[in-house]
Scaffold this active site. Structure first.
Site, PDB file in Angstrom:
ATOM      1  N   SER A 132       0.840  -1.207   0.000  1.00 39.76           N
ATOM      2  CA  SER A 132       0.000   0.000   0.000  1.00 39.76           C
ATOM      3  C   SER A 132       0.864   1.242   0.000  1.00 39.76           C
ATOM      4  CB  SER A 132      -0.858  -0.027   1.267  1.00 39.76           C
ATOM      5  OG  SER A 132      -1.471   1.223   1.483  1.00 39.76           O
ATOM      6  N   TYR A 156      -2.064  -0.975  10.961  1.00 40.72           N
ATOM      7  CA  TYR A 156      -2.288  -1.484   9.603  1.00 40.72           C
ATOM      8  C   TYR A 156      -1.065  -1.219   8.724  1.00 40.72           C
ATOM      9  CZ  TYR A 156      -3.725  -1.663   4.759  1.00 40.72           C
ATOM     10  OH  TYR A 156      -3.754  -1.925   3.408  1.00 40.72           O
ATOM     11  N   LYS A 160       1.986  -3.766   6.941  1.00 37.18           N
ATOM     12  CA  LYS A 160       2.475  -3.806   5.551  1.00 37.18           C
ATOM     13  C   LYS A 160       3.996  -3.610   5.506  1.00 37.18           C
ATOM     14  CE  LYS A 160      -1.501  -4.454   3.493  1.00 37.18           C
ATOM     15  NZ  LYS A 160      -1.817  -5.774   2.919  1.00 37.18           N
TER      16      LYS A 160
END
Ligand code: NAD
Ligand code: WQD
Length: 348
Positions: A132, A156, A160
């Site tokens: 992302s 979050y 990643k």
């Protein structure tokens, strides 16, 4: 078309019932790949898989299991001759990750490790990972290059970053892996059939699904988070990318891995920044509906401008986005207006 002698490759798609995964499955099936989906439906419904099959007019193999479960994953690999995996399965809500960090780290890190370990045990070495633009944190400038510093401001995003680190370390230790790390910008829109699209639970967190629900009359008005950013109209600027373009980026990545045997880390974006107000106007034009909105305080953790330099994807994958914001909004509207309550739940 495929030659008789050319064996169709089989792609494991974890999270294949979800928003980006479902669109990628349609493109894979259309290109002649066989598809095996693993999804535990924590954020999707089996109906999306039936619609994938309807669009593609082909069957997919569906395993309703948790990608964190090594025994279940071993059975999936026993049942099929898998050539590569695309790993979409993850929890993706930034706000929820702040209140449930253990759930986010457990799911997002464990699923990655289990999929990689299961692949390694079976000699499968081709892997595509959903990363992302969040890995760039608050970028010092735009457009964003892959060489920019990486950072995270929430669990979050940190999950990643950890995943990308795992993949770099695996590649260093075991160079026979071929790994594509794809850093998505803001996927929006839906398949042009209107049969599949994004189906968020409850009130949407993300802009486009929220705007679409205002347009269809499910929500009264959009709150625009911040009108005082250092952007042309003061609202946040993002690189919205049509989900079908994004899906096709995965096929380009598989081609690079299989045919050129090169690992890559690239942005998947259009390179164009549109503001929240630009997006509202484009959606009003596409839907013919007014979008009521008010400008309110900034959302904590948001950044002003975020858009990609997409040159590396073009150079490394031979891929570039084709669809503009008008098409993104038209397709999002077709999905939203045709499926105002999203996918129907399964009759038990
Ligand atoms: P999504 O929630 O629609 O899809 C994820 C799918 O994975 C869902 O169907 C969910 O049920 C499934 N899943 C989650 N954990 C699982 C597990 N342990 N086992 C099996 N299935 C599991 O989300 P999406 O928007 O399609 O995102 C796909 C991937 O792309 C995610 O990794 C996400 O972090 C990443 N990503 C998304 C965006 C975005 O804005 N949508 C942007 C950048 C990156
Ligand atoms: C876009 C713009 C908001 C909702 C998120 C994740 C990111 C990635 C993509 C997974 C911003 C504004 C939004 C609303 C608004 N996901 N907005 N009113 O924050 O760019 O990215 O999804 O990896 O990690 O953070 O996307 O759609 O939430 O917001 O004004 O009700 O719309 O402030 O400027 P974002 P978004």
């Amino acid at each position: 078309g495929l030659q008789m002698s050319e064996k169709k490759k089989t792609i494991l798609v974890t999270g294949g019932a979800g928003y980006i995964g479902s669109h990628t499955c349609v493109e894979l099936l259309g290109a002649g790949y066989d598809v095996v989906i693993v999804d535990n439906f924590v954020n999707s419904k089996p109906e999306s898989v039936r619609r994938i099959e309807k669009i593609a007019n082909r069957k997919v193999a569906l395993h309703g299991v948790d990608a964190c479960d090594p025994i279940a994953m071993a059975k999936v690999f026993d049942a099929h001759s898998i050539d590569a995996a695309i790993h979409f399965a993850a929890l993706k809500s930034v706000g929820e990750s702040v209140s449930k960090p253990l759930e986010y780290y457990r799911n997002n890190v464990d699923s990655l490790l289990v999929v990689l370990e299961t692949m390694r045990a079976r000699g499968v070495r081709h892997f595509v990972f959903s990363s992302s633009a969040t890995v760039y944190g608050n970028p010092h400038s735009v457009p964003i290059d892959e060489s920019f510093p990486l950072s995270a401001t929430n669990p979050y995003g940190q999950s990643k970053l950890i995943a990308e680190q795992v993949l770099r370390d695996v590649l260093l230790a075991e160079p026979d892996w071929k790994i594509a790390t794809l850093r998505y910008f803001n996927p929006v829109g839906a398949h042009e059939s209107g049969l599949i699209g994004e189906d968020p639970n409850g009130i949407p967190n993300n802009l486009m699904p929220y705007v679409a629900q205002v347009a269809v009359g499910k929500l009264p008005k959009l709150r625009v988070f911040g009108g005082d950013y250092a952007t042309p109209d003061g609202t946040g600027v993002r690189d919205f990318i049509h989900v079908v373009d994004l899906a096709r980026g995965h096929l380009a990545a598989l081609d690079t891995l299989f045919k050129q045997g090169r690992s890559v880390t690239v942005n998947l974006g259009t390179g164009n920044g549109y503001s929240v107000l630009d997006a509202i106007r484009a959606f009003e034009a596409a839907s013919g509906r007014p979008i009521a909105y008010e400008i309110v305080a900034r959302r904590p953790g948001d950044i002003g401008s975020c858009y990609a330099n997409p040159a590396a994807a073009e150079r490394e994958l031979g891929w570039r986005a084709e669809f503009g914001i008008e098409r993104m909004c038209a397709d999002q509207w077709r999905w939203q207006s045709g499926n105002p309550d999203g996918y129907p739940a399964d009759a038990a």
